[in-house]
Design a protein around this motif. Structure first.
Motif, PDB file in Angstrom:
ATOM      1  N   LYS A 251       0.711  -1.193   0.022  1.00  0.00           N
ATOM      2  CA  LYS A 251      -0.083   0.079  -0.007  1.00  0.00           C
ATOM      3  C   LYS A 251       0.811   1.284  -0.061  1.00  0.00           C
ATOM      4  O   LYS A 251       0.606   2.021  -0.797  1.00  0.00           O
ATOM      5  N   ARG A 252       1.861   1.405   0.759  1.00  0.00           N
ATOM      6  CA  ARG A 252       2.776   2.478   0.986  1.00  0.00           C
ATOM      7  C   ARG A 252       3.498   2.585  -0.449  1.00  0.00           C
ATOM      8  O   ARG A 252       3.711   3.792  -0.675  1.00  0.00           O
TER       9      ARG A 252
ATOM     10  N   GLN B 139       1.185   3.978  -3.065  1.00  0.00           N
ATOM     11  CA  GLN B 139       1.151   5.666  -2.693  1.00  0.00           C
ATOM     12  C   GLN B 139       2.095   6.311  -3.277  1.00  0.00           C
ATOM     13  O   GLN B 139       2.020   7.503  -3.713  1.00  0.00           O
TER      14      GLN B 139
ATOM     15  N   ASP C 282      -6.628   8.490  -9.683  1.00  0.00           N
ATOM     16  CA  ASP C 282      -5.883   7.663  -8.785  1.00  0.00           C
ATOM     17  C   ASP C 282      -5.106   8.558  -7.801  1.00  0.00           C
ATOM     18  O   ASP C 282      -4.552   8.179  -6.550  1.00  0.00           O
ATOM     19  N   SER C 283      -4.824   9.863  -8.388  1.00  0.00           N
ATOM     20  CA  SER C 283      -3.941  10.815  -7.638  1.00  0.00           C
ATOM     21  C   SER C 283      -4.517  11.354  -6.437  1.00  0.00           C
ATOM     22  O   SER C 283      -4.118  11.834  -5.436  1.00  0.00           O
TER      23      SER C 283
ATOM     24  N   LYS D  91      -6.470   9.601  -4.358  1.00  0.00           N
ATOM     25  CA  LYS D  91      -6.240   8.424  -3.122  1.00  0.00           C
ATOM     26  C   LYS D  91      -5.182   8.718  -2.312  1.00  0.00           C
ATOM     27  O   LYS D  91      -5.119   8.070  -1.267  1.00  0.00           O
ATOM     28  N   VAL D  92      -4.194   9.519  -2.546  1.00  0.00           N
ATOM     29  CA  VAL D  92      -3.054   9.681  -1.625  1.00  0.00           C
ATOM     30  C   VAL D  92      -3.516  10.311  -0.491  1.00  0.00           C
ATOM     31  O   VAL D  92      -3.879  11.406  -0.482  1.00  0.00           O
TER      32      VAL D  92
END
Length: 158
Positions: free
Chosen positions: A31-32, A35, A89-90, A92-93
């Protein structure tokens, strides 16, 4: 954590492999990493835009900051689905403060064909057609998504 990243397993106090904890740590690492990759892609995109706008040299297809995770080698690599996924997607950070509507609105203004005329006027003649076509694909994809979001919001209010 780096121990797990290298492929090793976490062990309990008796030396037995703790599969559940190992899988949990692996999932957190993945996950990290995902991200970090999204952050890197967005920062690269913004940096390439700044470079493009501050330069006055002729522009090639490869120098356009296409909103895609990987730079396209041709117009065929620029798809509406990939464009929208890049922008969404950007969001979701962790720490992101932009909403979908805000992100799409600013992108729509940036990619509007009239706004892109300054870039298109600097584009090399041999690459003008694919760049113009790519700009139109990006703009149409963004426009369609903005309309979908607006329609969804109206339906939710009704």
């Amino acid at each position: 954590m780096e121990y797990v990243r290298m492929g090793f397993s976490i062990r309990d106090r008796f030396g037995r492999i703790d599969k559940a904890r190992t899988e949990h740590v692996r999932a957190e690492l993945n996950k990290r990493d995902a991200q970090a990759e999204l952050i890197k892609q967005w920062e690269t995109y913004e940096t390439r835009w700044r470079s493009l706008l501050t330069s006055d040299t002729p522009v090639t297809f490869a120098q356009i900051p296409w909103p895609l995770p990987n730079l396209p080698s041709s117009i065929d690599d620029i798809t509406p689905e990939a464009i929208i996924r890049f922008f969404l997607d950007s969001l979701k950070v962790p720490g992101n403060t932009a909403s979908e509507s805000d992100r799409l609105r600013s992108a729509l203004l940036r990619w509007h064909p009239d706004k892109m005329s300054a870039v298109l006027s600097r584009t090399m003649d041999t690459e003008l057609q694919p760049v113009r076509e790519g700009v139109n694909i990006v703009f149409r994809a963004l426009h369609a998504r903005v309309n979908l979001v607006k329609r969804t919001q109206r339906e939710d209010r009704a």
